[in-house]
Design a protein around this motif. Structure first.
Motif, PDB file in Angstrom:
ATOM      1  N   GLY A 148       7.869   6.951  60.232  1.00  0.00           N
ATOM      2  CA  GLY A 148       7.649   5.512  60.234  1.00  0.00           C
ATOM      3  C   GLY A 148       8.422   4.800  59.146  1.00  0.00           C
ATOM      4  N   PHE A 149       7.819   3.750  58.605  1.00  0.00           N
ATOM      5  CA  PHE A 149       8.488   2.895  57.627  1.00  0.00           C
ATOM      6  C   PHE A 149       8.864   3.652  56.357  1.00  0.00           C
ATOM      7  N   VAL A 150      10.095   3.431  55.866  1.00  0.00           N
ATOM      8  CA  VAL A 150      10.570   4.065  54.645  1.00  0.00           C
ATOM      9  C   VAL A 150      10.761   3.045  53.536  1.00  0.00           C
ATOM     10  N   LYS A 151      11.574   2.020  53.773  1.00  0.00           N
ATOM     11  CA  LYS A 151      11.853   1.033  52.727  1.00  0.00           C
ATOM     12  C   LYS A 151      12.408  -0.231  53.360  1.00  0.00           C
ATOM     13  N   THR A 152      12.336  -1.336  52.632  1.00  0.00           N
ATOM     14  CA  THR A 152      12.949  -2.578  53.073  1.00  0.00           C
ATOM     15  C   THR A 152      13.255  -3.431  51.852  1.00  0.00           C
ATOM     16  N   ALA A 153      14.162  -4.372  52.017  1.00  0.00           N
ATOM     17  CA  ALA A 153      14.570  -5.218  50.900  1.00  0.00           C
ATOM     18  C   ALA A 153      15.147  -6.520  51.416  1.00  0.00           C
ATOM     19  N   SER A 154      15.185  -7.501  50.532  1.00  0.00           N
ATOM     20  CA  SER A 154      15.762  -8.806  50.822  1.00  0.00           C
ATOM     21  C   SER A 154      17.109  -8.938  50.120  1.00  0.00           C
ATOM     22  N   PHE A 155      18.087  -9.527  50.813  1.00  0.00           N
ATOM     23  CA  PHE A 155      19.435  -9.684  50.270  1.00  0.00           C
ATOM     24  C   PHE A 155      19.860 -11.149  50.289  1.00  0.00           C
ATOM     25  N   GLU A 156      20.644 -11.519  49.309  1.00  0.00           N
ATOM     26  CA  GLU A 156      21.291 -12.832  49.272  1.00  0.00           C
ATOM     27  C   GLU A 156      22.757 -12.635  48.915  1.00  0.00           C
ATOM     28  N   ASN A 157      23.628 -13.137  49.800  1.00  0.00           N
ATOM     29  CA  ASN A 157      25.072 -13.021  49.585  1.00  0.00           C
ATOM     30  C   ASN A 157      25.496 -11.585  49.284  1.00  0.00           C
ATOM     31  N   GLY A 158      24.954 -10.649  50.051  1.00  0.00           N
ATOM     32  CA  GLY A 158      25.344  -9.256  49.934  1.00  0.00           C
ATOM     33  C   GLY A 158      24.716  -8.494  48.795  1.00  0.00           C
ATOM     34  N   ARG A 159      23.794  -9.110  48.053  1.00  0.00           N
ATOM     35  CA  ARG A 159      23.179  -8.460  46.902  1.00  0.00           C
ATOM     36  C   ARG A 159      21.674  -8.319  47.101  1.00  0.00           C
ATOM     37  N   LEU A 160      21.133  -7.132  46.766  1.00  0.00           N
ATOM     38  CA  LEU A 160      19.699  -6.909  46.868  1.00  0.00           C
ATOM     39  C   LEU A 160      18.990  -7.700  45.774  1.00  0.00           C
ATOM     40  N   ILE A 161      18.013  -8.529  46.182  1.00  0.00           N
ATOM     41  CA  ILE A 161      17.301  -9.336  45.194  1.00  0.00           C
ATOM     42  C   ILE A 161      15.827  -8.971  45.086  1.00  0.00           C
ATOM     43  N   GLU A 162      15.310  -8.214  46.068  1.00  0.00           N
ATOM     44  CA  GLU A 162      13.874  -7.908  46.035  1.00  0.00           C
ATOM     45  C   GLU A 162      13.561  -6.749  46.958  1.00  0.00           C
ATOM     46  N   ASN A 163      12.742  -5.807  46.491  1.00  0.00           N
ATOM     47  CA  ASN A 163      12.182  -4.781  47.361  1.00  0.00           C
ATOM     48  C   ASN A 163      10.976  -5.346  48.092  1.00  0.00           C
ATOM     49  N   GLY A 164      10.599  -4.706  49.171  1.00  0.00           N
ATOM     50  CA  GLY A 164       9.457  -5.213  49.914  1.00  0.00           C
ATOM     51  C   GLY A 164       8.820  -4.159  50.792  1.00  0.00           C
ATOM     52  N   THR A 165       7.904  -4.602  51.640  1.00  0.00           N
ATOM     53  CA  THR A 165       7.251  -3.740  52.621  1.00  0.00           C
ATOM     54  C   THR A 165       7.284  -4.449  53.965  1.00  0.00           C
ATOM     55  N   VAL A 166       7.118  -3.684  55.034  1.00  0.00           N
ATOM     56  CA  VAL A 166       6.963  -4.282  56.356  1.00  0.00           C
ATOM     57  C   VAL A 166       5.648  -3.816  56.947  1.00  0.00           C
ATOM     58  N   LYS A 167       5.095  -4.640  57.804  1.00  0.00           N
ATOM     59  CA  LYS A 167       3.801  -4.334  58.402  1.00  0.00           C
ATOM     60  C   LYS A 167       3.801  -4.836  59.841  1.00  0.00           C
ATOM     61  N   LEU A 168       3.165  -4.061  60.708  1.00  0.00           N
ATOM     62  CA  LEU A 168       2.976  -4.502  62.084  1.00  0.00           C
ATOM     63  C   LEU A 168       1.650  -5.234  62.184  1.00  0.00           C
ATOM     64  N   VAL A 169       1.724  -6.527  62.430  1.00  0.00           N
ATOM     65  CA  VAL A 169       0.513  -7.323  62.625  1.00  0.00           C
ATOM     66  C   VAL A 169       0.259  -7.395  64.131  1.00  0.00           C
ATOM     67  N   LEU A 170      -0.875  -6.830  64.573  1.00  0.00           N
ATOM     68  CA  LEU A 170      -1.144  -6.673  65.998  1.00  0.00           C
ATOM     69  C   LEU A 170      -1.867  -7.878  66.587  1.00  0.00           C
ATOM     70  N   LYS A 171      -1.492  -8.207  67.814  1.00  0.00           N
ATOM     71  CA  LYS A 171      -2.158  -9.292  68.523  1.00  0.00           C
ATOM     72  C   LYS A 171      -3.489  -8.820  69.088  1.00  0.00           C
ATOM     73  N   ASN A 172      -3.577  -7.544  69.378  1.00  0.00           N
ATOM     74  CA  ASN A 172      -4.792  -6.967  69.940  1.00  0.00           C
ATOM     75  C   ASN A 172      -5.386  -6.019  68.903  1.00  0.00           C
ATOM     76  N   ALA A 173      -6.516  -6.326  68.383  1.00  0.00           N
ATOM     77  CA  ALA A 173      -7.135  -5.537  67.310  1.00  0.00           C
ATOM     78  C   ALA A 173      -7.493  -4.125  67.744  1.00  0.00           C
ATOM     79  N   ASN A 174      -7.496  -3.852  69.069  1.00  0.00           N
ATOM     80  CA  ASN A 174      -7.872  -2.535  69.556  1.00  0.00           C
ATOM     81  C   ASN A 174      -6.701  -1.560  69.607  1.00  0.00           C
ATOM     82  N   THR A 175      -5.517  -2.030  69.274  1.00  0.00           N
ATOM     83  CA  THR A 175      -4.361  -1.146  69.329  1.00  0.00           C
ATOM     84  C   THR A 175      -3.966  -0.718  67.923  1.00  0.00           C
TER      85      THR A 175
END
Length: 474
Positions: A148-175
């Motif tokens: 699954g998820f390993v890493k993510t980051a935000s870039f501006e003008n080709g430069r990494l400015i911030e690390n982050g996380t990603v999350k799956l927000v589900l429309k159906n709470a049962n899934t």
């Protein structure tokens, strides 16, 4: 006569041009055939890898465009196969894209990550939206098809400015969007992307549909990005982010890490051993100790490795040629197992290499730290590694560089030093003998010996009685 000479000259020129063209064509063909073999091998590996076990739910059944695949070199020298993906977009105007990166660690040995690229700039020019653009702005997320998820980051003008996380927000709470329960998640890797609801305030990146055989197949949600910052100080470009590794870390563009671990050899070695390309090289060297010529590599400050050449054992040498330059940050090489060398007259000469650093290995390491000081490379990044069938050792430096040059110039690096080395080693054994040799014959304070083990790394020193003391790094 002049006409004959002119005609002959013209004929030779045509022959030369034709030969040069033919040679270039053969060289191009060789490169093309090599790339084709790598691509074919990687594709076969990935087919087996993808089908072996449950894939991560969000990433299965992707349509890979193998005909458009390309091969590049990562900054640490790793061959990287980049395969575009036919993205399942709901709207053709959506800007995000997916690319599969397959890293060749060694022959028929690969790792894979799927990168998702989400531009957020107002420009729709292809050069601004590409992950390779020097002006790319947006988000890049990396996924492992098994974990699954390993890493993510935000870039501006080709430069990494911030690390982050990603999350799956589900429309159906049962899934659920969690990775399959049978897949182990390694320490430090976030595998759970299950969303707790739809109230998350992160930045929405794209909508997804979660397919599985035990829940409503129409269920879905959207992937969001949350910046964490994490005190990230060494800004890195997109090329470094998708690179498999960055060697010793000296290739980062934000300057040397100023944390308390920045110059700690134990921390440096631990970080180095977390780079798969380094450990693959060490394993390769360990498997080649049964040869009659040493194997080795030198590493540049930007990451790539260069193979070191060796002389034939029939020429009376089993050593490799190591000539560090202004960009060299370290070396790895092996010492051989005992073997019989055939002399020029046909006699057999039993050879028993010493399985720890030689005087010349120490000399090369001293040259490395002097070069690092001269050419602006962090001295804490320099290293020398020796691999044998019984142990792996590494040299690091923590002393005062200002006194190294004068001391090194006072040492007579000749056969008499080699003879003294062998006598000390014979009397004292491997680790104790080498440490005594450093103290008695080299005398440069700050050259330290570390042993690299799968169970944990350690520092080797001599106590007041001349016995070896082991201090665990972990």
């Amino acid at each position: 006569m002049r006409r004959k000479i002119n005609n002959a000259t013209r004929f030779m020129v045509i022959l030369l041009v034709s030969f040069t063209f033919t040679k270039c064509q053969k060289d191009d063909n060789d490169v093309g055939q090599t790339d084709a073999r790598i691509l074919s091998s990687a594709k076969e590996w990935f087919k087996a890898y993808e089908s072996n076990g449950d894939n991560f739910e969000l990433l299965q059944n992707l349509d890979y465009k193998w005909n458009d695949a390309e091969i590049r070199n990562s900054k640490d020298g790793t061959k990287t196969i980049i395969v575009p993906v036919n993205e399942a977009k709901k709207d053709a105007t959506e800007l995000w894209e997916q690319k599969l990166y397959i890293y060749q660690l060694s022959e028929n040995n690969y790792e894979a990550l799927l990168f998702e690229i989400f531009p957020n700039g107002t420009s729709r020019s292809p050069e601004d939206l590409s992950i390779d653009s020097a002006t790319f702005s947006g988000y890049i997320a990396a996924w492992d098809l098994k974990k699954g998820f390993v890493k993510t980051a935000s870039f501006e003008n080709g430069r990494l400015i911030e690390n982050g996380t990603v999350k799956l927000v589900l429309k159906n709470a049962n899934t659920t969007g969690k990775a399959p329960s049978g897949v182990a998640c390694p320490a430090g890797i976030e595998c759970d992307v299950d969303g707790g609801g739809t109230t998350d305030t992160g930045i929405q990146l794209k909508e997804v549909v979660v397919y599985n055989n035990y829940q409503n197949p129409s269920s879905g949600g959207y992937i969001i990005y949350n910046g964490t910052g994490s005190g990230y100080s060494n800004y890195t470009d997109t090329g470094s982010y998708t690179n498999h590794g960055t060697g010793t870390g000296s290739g980062s563009e934000g300057g040397e890490d100023q944390s308390s671990n920045a110059t700690d050899p134990c921390a440096k070695i631990k970080a180095q051993m977390a780079i798969a390309n380094i450990t693959a090289k060490i394993e390769e060297l360990r498997k080649k100790t049964n040869l009659k010529v040493e194997t080795g590599y030198m590493q540049s400050k930007n990451g790539p490795f260069t193979a070191l050449t060796g002389a034939s054992s029939t020429d009376g040498a089993d050593k490799i040629n190591f000539k560090p330059d202004a960009n060299t940050v370290g070396y790895l090489h092996n010492h051989l197992d005992p073997y019989d060398k055939v002399k020029a007259n046909g006699d057999i000469d039993p050879v028993e290499p010493i399985k720890i650093f030689s005087p010349n290995d120490v000399k090369m390491f001293v040259i490395l730290i002097l070069n690092a000081n001269r050419y602006g490379i962090p001295i804490s990044d320099t290293y020398g590694t020796m691999v044998s069938s019984s142990a792996t050792y590494q040299l690091r430096f923590t002393g005062n560089i200002n006194i190294v040059s004068a001391k090194a110039n006072s040492i007579i690096w000749d056969e008499s030093l080699d003879k003294a080395y062998k006598e000390i080693m014979k009397k004292n054994g491997l680790e104790q003998g080498f440490l005594k040799f450093l103290n008695q014959k080299i005398g440069i304070s700050g050259i330290e010996l570390y042993k690299i083990d799968a169970s944990g790394n350690s520092k080797k020193t001599l106590d007041n009685s001349g016995k070896v003391t082991t201090t665990n790094c972990n």
